[in-house]
Design a protein around this motif. Structure first.
Motif, PDB file in Angstrom:
ATOM      1  N   ASN A 151      26.393  59.220 -23.475  1.00 17.23           N
ATOM      2  CA  ASN A 151      27.605  58.141 -23.239  1.00 17.23           C
ATOM      3  C   ASN A 151      28.155  58.304 -21.893  1.00 17.23           C
ATOM      4  O   ASN A 151      27.945  59.098 -21.117  1.00 17.23           O
ATOM      5  N   ILE A 152      28.505  56.680 -21.451  1.00 18.21           N
ATOM      6  CA  ILE A 152      29.269  56.828 -20.628  1.00 18.21           C
ATOM      7  C   ILE A 152      29.945  57.904 -19.859  1.00 18.21           C
ATOM      8  O   ILE A 152      30.579  58.607 -20.570  1.00 18.21           O
ATOM      9  N   ASP A 153      29.371  58.807 -18.903  1.00 18.84           N
ATOM     10  CA  ASP A 153      30.544  59.597 -18.359  1.00 18.84           C
ATOM     11  C   ASP A 153      31.601  58.837 -17.595  1.00 18.84           C
ATOM     12  O   ASP A 153      31.910  58.473 -16.807  1.00 18.84           O
ATOM     13  N   PRO A 154      32.949  59.848 -18.364  1.00 18.80           N
ATOM     14  CA  PRO A 154      34.711  59.359 -18.337  1.00 18.80           C
ATOM     15  C   PRO A 154      34.307  59.414 -16.418  1.00 18.80           C
ATOM     16  O   PRO A 154      35.086  59.329 -15.709  1.00 18.80           O
ATOM     17  N   GLU A 155      33.775  61.232 -15.677  1.00 21.93           N
ATOM     18  CA  GLU A 155      34.105  61.534 -14.639  1.00 21.93           C
ATOM     19  C   GLU A 155      33.858  60.990 -14.092  1.00 21.93           C
ATOM     20  O   GLU A 155      33.575  60.551 -12.711  1.00 21.93           O
ATOM     21  N   LYS A 156      32.501  60.339 -14.245  1.00 20.06           N
ATOM     22  CA  LYS A 156      32.015  58.795 -13.079  1.00 20.06           C
ATOM     23  C   LYS A 156      32.661  57.040 -12.525  1.00 20.06           C
ATOM     24  O   LYS A 156      32.321  56.463 -12.259  1.00 20.06           O
ATOM     25  N   ILE A 157      33.353  56.991 -13.666  1.00 24.35           N
ATOM     26  CA  ILE A 157      34.649  55.309 -13.955  1.00 24.35           C
ATOM     27  C   ILE A 157      35.111  55.167 -12.419  1.00 24.35           C
ATOM     28  O   ILE A 157      35.016  54.837 -12.553  1.00 24.35           O
ATOM     29  N   GLU A 158      36.475  56.263 -12.541  1.00 20.54           N
ATOM     30  CA  GLU A 158      36.590  55.871 -11.584  1.00 20.54           C
ATOM     31  C   GLU A 158      36.673  55.097 -10.628  1.00 20.54           C
ATOM     32  O   GLU A 158      37.079  54.234  -9.178  1.00 20.54           O
ATOM     33  N   LYS A 159      35.243  55.746  -9.886  1.00 17.67           N
ATOM     34  CA  LYS A 159      35.042  55.601  -8.773  1.00 17.67           C
ATOM     35  C   LYS A 159      34.272  54.216  -8.924  1.00 17.67           C
ATOM     36  O   LYS A 159      34.390  53.903  -7.583  1.00 17.67           O
ATOM     37  N   LYS A 160      33.962  53.483  -9.789  1.00 15.97           N
ATOM     38  CA  LYS A 160      33.308  52.161  -9.650  1.00 15.97           C
ATOM     39  C   LYS A 160      34.441  50.999 -10.432  1.00 15.97           C
ATOM     40  O   LYS A 160      33.905  50.070 -10.160  1.00 15.97           O
ATOM     41  N   ILE A 161      35.652  51.942 -10.135  1.00 14.47           N
ATOM     42  CA  ILE A 161      36.404  51.270 -10.233  1.00 14.47           C
ATOM     43  C   ILE A 161      37.108  50.093  -8.494  1.00 14.47           C
ATOM     44  O   ILE A 161      36.930  51.009  -8.010  1.00 14.47           O
ATOM     45  N   ASN A 162      36.950  48.692  -9.074  1.00 13.57           N
ATOM     46  CA  ASN A 162      37.721  48.129  -7.728  1.00 13.57           C
ATOM     47  C   ASN A 162      38.587  46.505  -8.071  1.00 13.57           C
ATOM     48  O   ASN A 162      39.519  45.984  -9.127  1.00 13.57           O
ATOM     49  N   LYS A 163      39.319  46.552  -6.931  1.00 12.35           N
ATOM     50  CA  LYS A 163      40.462  44.942  -7.463  1.00 12.35           C
ATOM     51  C   LYS A 163      39.188  43.746  -8.533  1.00 12.35           C
ATOM     52  O   LYS A 163      39.911  43.102  -9.096  1.00 12.35           O
ATOM     53  N   HIS A 164      38.024  43.554  -8.278  1.00 14.06           N
ATOM     54  CA  HIS A 164      37.259  43.084  -9.407  1.00 14.06           C
ATOM     55  C   HIS A 164      37.383  43.421 -10.490  1.00 14.06           C
ATOM     56  O   HIS A 164      35.773  42.697 -11.672  1.00 14.06           O
ATOM     57  N   THR A 165      37.828  44.420 -11.257  1.00 17.85           N
ATOM     58  CA  THR A 165      36.735  45.381 -12.538  1.00 17.85           C
ATOM     59  C   THR A 165      38.287  44.697 -13.713  1.00 17.85           C
ATOM     60  O   THR A 165      39.242  44.775 -12.940  1.00 17.85           O
ATOM     61  N   CYS A 166      37.705  44.249 -14.372  1.00 16.45           N
ATOM     62  CA  CYS A 166      38.609  43.747 -15.871  1.00 16.45           C
ATOM     63  C   CYS A 166      38.174  45.082 -16.647  1.00 16.45           C
ATOM     64  O   CYS A 166      39.657  44.532 -17.904  1.00 16.45           O
TER      65      CYS A 166
END
Ligand SMILES: Cc1ncc(COP(=O)(O)O)c(C=O)c1O
Length: 364
Positions: free
Chosen positions: A111-126
């Motif tokens: 499954n998606i690795d939650p530890e890697k999610i925040e690095k991909k969040i930016n102002k376009h993420t919804c």
């Protein structure tokens, strides 16, 4: 014991045909084939009662359920998701005018690795759109906490997850919306079908409207940007007959999963998905040490007319005709090494023994 029939990765769990026919006689006599008819309503009620969930909207398939969820939450921009999934997760995001952004997987849970999610969040993420791969829950607690921190919506692609529990309740009760599939290959099937689930009554109403062209409750005025997501009465009839088997199908999968695991654990090079106890054991994925090993086993099985499947191969981030390539090392690696062995209601224990023996003998 020689195997003298074709064995596919899966076969639908089907109630006796006369049960479907009885329900279809009612459909024919009423002359109501679709438009949220009585059997669709009954199917929604029975699924909700079986799983102990609050709100359900039954739809035409799991793909449209994801699209409806994106539409109901009015998402625009980037949606974080997993590359280790079926293409429908990604194509639904694209068809709704959003951009999938991949986050790599945990190679043990798949499954998606939650530890890697925040690095991909930016102002376009919804939003975040994880998949509970093979019915094994994502790390819902961690994902929901990230979403809360960043004011993001969460849609869980629970296409494989009928019967799965998380922290004592149905996995469909998590996220702003969870969606599932009732495709012929799934734990509960309506031939083609799917559903959206939400605890939020306003979103529930919106999903019902979107499913029916955007009409209001009385089907008079168009109040939303909808389309045709309806399940038909014929599909609901199939589902109502099949739901009678769901309890025994769930128990059966668990027992067959344990049998495979018992046999195949004899060879320590074989690895298995790290699963939650409360998953539905709907697939039996084996993680081989290398792709060549997997291909040898696949060939040996095919020679005996046994047809496992490489779910999900290749990793979706490598589909460069759809999206620009972004490296996802764990997903790309695992996708080359996972083979799902046959697992279904009418598969015999002897078949499981034979299949396991072929796998083990090929690896000698
Ligand atoms: C992870 C995942 N999401 C979505 C879907 C789409 O479901 P459907 O085939 O009902 O459209 C599937 C189908 O198998 C799937 O495996």
């Amino acid at each position: 014991m020689p195997i003298n029939k074709n064995i596919y990765v899966t076969l639908p769990t089907l109630a006796p045909l006369n049960m479907v026919m009885e329900l279809l006689e009612g459909v024919w006599s009423r002359g109501i084939m679709t438009h949220n008819g009585p059997l669709v309503q009954q199917f929604e009620n029975e699924v909700a009662a079986f799983l102990g969930i609050k709100n359900i909207v039954a739809v035409a398939n799991g793909t449209i359920a994801i699209q409806m969820a994106i539409r109901a939450l009015e998402l625009k921009g980037e949606i974080i998701t997993t590359p280790f999934t079926f293409i429908a997760t990604i194509s639904s995001i694209i068809w709704e005018g959003c951009m999938p952004v991949f986050v790599d997987i945990d190679p043990e849970t798949l499954n998606i690795d939650p530890e890697k999610i925040e690095k991909k969040i930016n102002k376009h993420t919804c939003a975040i759109l994880p998949v509970h791969v093979f019915g094994n829950c994502s790390n819902i607690e961690a994902i929901d906490a990230i979403a809360k921190r960043h004011h993001l919506k969460v849609i869980y692609d629970a296409a494989h997850s009928v019967g799965v529990q998380y922290k004592g309740k149905s996995v469909f009760e998590y996220g702003d919306i969870s969606v599932t599939s009732f495709h012929a290959t799934k734990m509960l099937n309506t031939a083609e079908g799917g559903a959206c689930f939400t605890l939020n009554d306003a979103i529930h109403e919106k999903l019902r409207s979107i499913r029916f062209f955007g009409f209001d409750k009385d089907h008079k005025e168009i109040i939303d940007d909808g389309f045709n997501g309806k399940m038909t009465e014929v599909h609901a009839a199939v589902g109502l007959a099949n739901i009678k088997l769901l309890n025994s199908a769930l128990k059966d999968r668990k027992q067959k999963y344990a049998l495979y695991k018992d046999f195949l654990s004899q060879n320590s090079v074989l690895k298995f998905q790290k699963i939650h106890e409360d998953c539905n054991y709907s697939y039996f994925p084996v993680i081989f040490p290398s792709e060549s090993c997997l291909l040898d086993v696949e060939k040996a099985l095919n020679q005996k007319r046994i047809y496992p499947r490489r779910y999900f191969y290749p990793s979706v981030n490598t589909f460069t005709h759809i999206l620009p390539y972004v490296e996802m090392p764990a997903s790309e690696d695992v996708a080359k090494r996972v083979l799902c062995l046959p697992l279904y209601y009418s598969l015999g224990n002897d078949d499981i023994k034979n299949i396991s023996k072929i796998v083990l003998d090929t690896l000698k």
